[in-house]
Structures are given as structure tokens and as C-alpha cells.
Design a protein around this motif. Structure first.
Motif, PDB file in Angstrom:
ATOM      1  N   SER A   1      69.146 105.063  14.261  1.00 48.22           N
ATOM      2  CA  SER A   1      70.191 104.828  15.256  1.00 48.22           C
ATOM      3  C   SER A   1      69.566 104.488  16.601  1.00 48.22           C
ATOM      4  CB  SER A   1      71.076 106.070  15.395  1.00 48.22           C
ATOM      5  OG  SER A   1      72.068 105.892  16.384  1.00 48.22           O
ATOM      6  N   PHE A   2      70.234 103.591  17.368  1.00 45.74           N
ATOM      7  CA  PHE A   2      69.716 103.118  18.645  1.00 45.74           C
ATOM      8  C   PHE A   2      70.745 103.378  19.752  1.00 45.74           C
ATOM      9  CE2 PHE A   2      68.006 100.602  15.204  1.00 45.74           C
ATOM     10  CZ  PHE A   2      66.640 100.619  15.439  1.00 45.74           C
ATOM     11  N   GLN A   3      70.253 103.944  20.864  1.00 47.43           N
ATOM     12  CA  GLN A   3      71.089 104.215  22.019  1.00 47.43           C
ATOM     13  C   GLN A   3      70.602 103.383  23.209  1.00 47.43           C
ATOM     14  OE1 GLN A   3      73.784 106.572  22.186  1.00 47.43           O
ATOM     15  NE2 GLN A   3      73.583 106.519  19.963  1.00 47.43           N
ATOM     16  N   LYS A   4      71.532 102.973  24.049  1.00 49.81           N
ATOM     17  CA  LYS A   4      71.202 102.110  25.180  1.00 49.81           C
ATOM     18  C   LYS A   4      70.387 102.856  26.228  1.00 49.81           C
ATOM     19  CE  LYS A   4      75.480  99.459  24.680  1.00 49.81           C
ATOM     20  NZ  LYS A   4      76.778  99.125  25.318  1.00 49.81           N
ATOM     21  N   GLY A   5      69.498 102.111  26.905  1.00 51.81           N
ATOM     22  CA  GLY A   5      68.793 102.611  28.073  1.00 51.81           C
ATOM     23  C   GLY A   5      69.396 101.991  29.319  1.00 51.81           C
ATOM     24  N   GLN A   6      68.564 101.775  30.303  1.00 49.41           N
ATOM     25  CA  GLN A   6      69.006 101.118  31.540  1.00 49.41           C
ATOM     26  C   GLN A   6      67.905 100.133  31.948  1.00 49.41           C
ATOM     27  OE1 GLN A   6      69.541 103.509  35.212  1.00 49.41           O
ATOM     28  NE2 GLN A   6      71.611 102.676  35.277  1.00 49.41           N
TER      29      GLN A   6
ATOM     30  N   ASP B   1      65.808 105.884  20.377  1.00 49.65           N
ATOM     31  CA  ASP B   1      66.137 105.733  18.964  1.00 49.65           C
ATOM     32  C   ASP B   1      66.034 107.093  18.296  1.00 49.65           C
ATOM     33  OD1 ASP B   1      63.300 105.927  18.832  1.00 49.65           O
ATOM     34  OD2 ASP B   1      63.302 104.822  16.947  1.00 49.65           O
ATOM     35  N   PHE B   2      66.747 107.241  17.173  1.00 47.59           N
ATOM     36  CA  PHE B   2      66.820 108.517  16.472  1.00 47.59           C
ATOM     37  C   PHE B   2      66.676 108.285  14.968  1.00 47.59           C
ATOM     38  CE2 PHE B   2      69.060 109.006  20.420  1.00 47.59           C
ATOM     39  CZ  PHE B   2      68.809 110.314  20.836  1.00 47.59           C
ATOM     40  N   SER B   3      65.917 109.144  14.326  1.00 49.60           N
ATOM     41  CA  SER B   3      65.826 109.181  12.868  1.00 49.60           C
ATOM     42  C   SER B   3      66.769 110.284  12.394  1.00 49.60           C
ATOM     43  CB  SER B   3      64.384 109.473  12.439  1.00 49.60           C
ATOM     44  OG  SER B   3      64.300 109.677  11.044  1.00 49.60           O
ATOM     45  N   ILE B   4      67.852 109.904  11.722  1.00 53.30           N
ATOM     46  CA  ILE B   4      68.986 110.817  11.514  1.00 53.30           C
ATOM     47  C   ILE B   4      69.375 110.904  10.045  1.00 53.30           C
ATOM     48  CG2 ILE B   4      71.450 111.134  11.973  1.00 53.30           C
ATOM     49  CD1 ILE B   4      71.012 109.883  14.690  1.00 53.30           C
ATOM     50  N   ALA B   5      69.644 112.129   9.603  1.00 55.96           N
ATOM     51  CA  ALA B   5      70.308 112.350   8.315  1.00 55.96           C
ATOM     52  C   ALA B   5      71.791 112.535   8.576  1.00 55.96           C
ATOM     53  CB  ALA B   5      69.741 113.573   7.615  1.00 55.96           C
TER      54      ALA B   5
END
Length: 295
Positions: free
Chosen positions: A185-190, A198-202
Motif C-alpha cells: 500500500s502507498f500513502q501520499k507524501g508532500q 509505503d506499507f507491507s500489509i496483511a
């Protein structure tokens, strides 16, 4: 922080005093034939744009993202025999239930037309620069529980209701109905000062009853999701959407406990509020557009 005016009783929005299950065990996965859900189809792109523009006009946090609702292609197409992250998911589930069982520890952050938002300091034993957030919202349309759970995991429309969400990639799946998966998963920065996270997610999606369902996420380590040079790897203790039937409405509670790894204070405050508000954005979005299928 200035609170917007709202005529809704906050107590009616927050189901947590009555939501703690009698067990802290995630239901085991059993092979099931997924039920075919009926999702409304829009006839033209013009109608889609009109629906999205209507939502944007009433919620400024979504105005910057005006994208058509497109069901993202599912990847991968193979299914791994078993889920290697059951223990991590179980710990995240128990952590969430402990948070739900202590509603008095959450302090009011803000209110909006469709939701109420709270924060709670992160425990000293869990490193994080960001407090735990909680958002509670209502859906007044008569959707099926499975339709709401499906809509919560459609990445194409999540870009419309979650201001921090940038994208996601399904790396592996562990159930035939795709309710268990490994996700990047990817989250916005600025840009250009703060890189995105980014996150490695179950992920695991399940029904606790016919009137209550869960979408659960937690960070895991996987050699299939390598760190990226232009991203900071964040950590998610737990994020859970709890969907409950109450009279003639659905109540959605989202609690997020994450460590975004060193965001500047000005951006961190924005992330805190937007994370808490996203459940209200989702409730408004699904009432405007109707339910959609999952990735």
C-alpha cells in the motif's frame, strides 16, 4: 481546532460501548463459494462525473481527486494454500478490541456532517509519532453487509474517499474469495520535501455475525515487498473497519494505529485529521454512488 456544527448526537454514532465481541479470536477461514453481489452500473461517463462532482462540492477534502470510478484489475490470479500471517492478524485483532473496550480514553478531535472523530495517545510501549485515531459514521441506505465490506476494499474508489491513499498492489491472496491477502500500500507524501510512505500489509475480511463484519489490516514482513528508494516504510499496528447494523442504518467505526516514521509536525496534524475523517468520506461516497465490487 475549530469544530464544525453538527446536529447529530455523538452517542448515537459511537457503538463502541456495545461492540466488544464475546471472543477475541478471528474466525478461521473456511472454503466458501462467494455470493454474487448486485452492484449498480452507471450508464454513461457523464453520470459518473455528475455523481463525483456532487460529492466533491459537499466535501472539500475530496475536491483535489476527481477520477472516474474504475474497478482495478485483480492481481495476482493464483491463490496460496495458507495464510502465513494469521498470528500477526490475531494480535492486531486483539489490539483493536482492547482499544474498543476503552472508549473513554479517546478524546474528541472534531466533528463533520457525516462523522465524529477522536484521538488517543499511542501507548509508550508502541513507538509512534502519531496518536491513534477513531472515526465513526453512519450509512442510511439499505445495503447488504457484504456490499459494504466489498466497497471498503476497492482501491479505485478509495482514491476518492481517502485523501492519504495513493495506490495499492495485491501481492498474494490466501483464500478463494480473496478476503485474505498480502498488500503493498502507498500513502501520499508532500512533494518535494516529504517522501510518500509505503506499507507491507496483511488483510483479512470476515463476518462476525450477519449484522457485523470486519476489514482488518496490519503490517507484516515479506520478502515479496522490498523497500523502495523513494519511499519511507511505515508501520501499521492495526487498522480496522467495523461495520455494524443498528436499527435501519449501518454504523462504521474505523480505528487506525500507525507509525508513519517521522512526518513533519505540520503534515502530521493534517494526516491525523484526514485519517480520522476518511470513514465519514466513505459513508458519504457509498450513499452517493452505491456499492462497488472489491479488488
Amino acid at each position: 481546532m475549530q469544530q464544525s456544527r453538527i446536529h447529530t448526537d455523538r452517542c448515537s454514532l459511537d457503538p463502541t460501548p456495545h461492540s466488544t465481541p464475546t471472543t477475541f479470536s478471528i474466525p478461521s477461514s473456511q472454503p466458501q463459494q462467494p455470493q454474487q453481489q448486485q452492484y449498480p452500473q452507471t450508464s454513461t461517463n457523464t453520470k459518473r462525473k455528475r455523481e463525483i462532482n456532487s460529492l466533491d462540492a459537499s466535501n472539500s477534502s475530496l475536491a483535489a481527486e476527481k477520477r472516474p470510478i474504475i474497478h482495478a484489475p485483480t492481481q495476482p490470479t493464483t491463490t496460496t494454500a495458507s495464510n502465513p500471517y494469521q498470528q500477526q492478524l490475531q494480535r492486531a485483532y486483539e489490539h483493536f478490541q482492547n482499544l474498543v473496550a476503552s472508549p473513554d480514553e479517546f478524546k474528541l478531535l472534531s466533528t463533520a456532517s457525516r462523522s465524529v472523530h477522536y484521538i488517543k495517545p499511542t501507548p509508550q510501549s508502541m513507538t509512534s509519532s502519531m496518536p491513534i485515531t477513531k472515526g465513526v459514521a453512519e450509512i442510511h441506505k439499505d445495503y447488504a453487509l457484504s456490499q459494504i465490506l466489498d466497497s471498503l476494499r476497492n482501491s479505485a474508489i478509495r482514491k476518492q474517499w481517502d485523501p492519504r491513499f495513493e495506490d495499492m498492489r495485491i501481492v498474494d491472496v490466501y483464500s478463494k474469495d480473496r478476503t485474505e491477502a498480502l498488500i503493498h500500500s502507498f500513502q501520499k507524501g508532500q512533494w518535494p520535501l516529504v517522501p510518500g510512505r509505503d506499507f507491507s500489509i496483511a488483510m483479512k475480511v470476515f463476518k462476525e455475525s450477519e449484522l457485523q463484519g470486519v476489514v482488518l489490516f496490519t503490517s507484516v514482513e515479506s520478502d515479496k515487498i522490498a523497500p523502495l528508494k523513494n519511499r519511507v516504510r511505515g508501520f501499521l499496528y492495526c487498522a480496522r473497519f467495523l461495520v455494524q447494523k443498528a436499527a435501519h442504518k449501518w454504523i462504521i467505526t474505523c480505528i487506525t494505529h500507525a507509525d508513519p516514521k517521522g512526518l513533519p509536525l505540520a503534515l502530521l496534524n493534517k494526516v491525523i485529521e484526514e485519517t480520522a475523517m476518511c470513514v465519514g468520506n466513505f459513508a458519504q461516497f457509498i450513499e452517493q454512488t452505491g456499492p462497488v465490487p472489491p479488488d
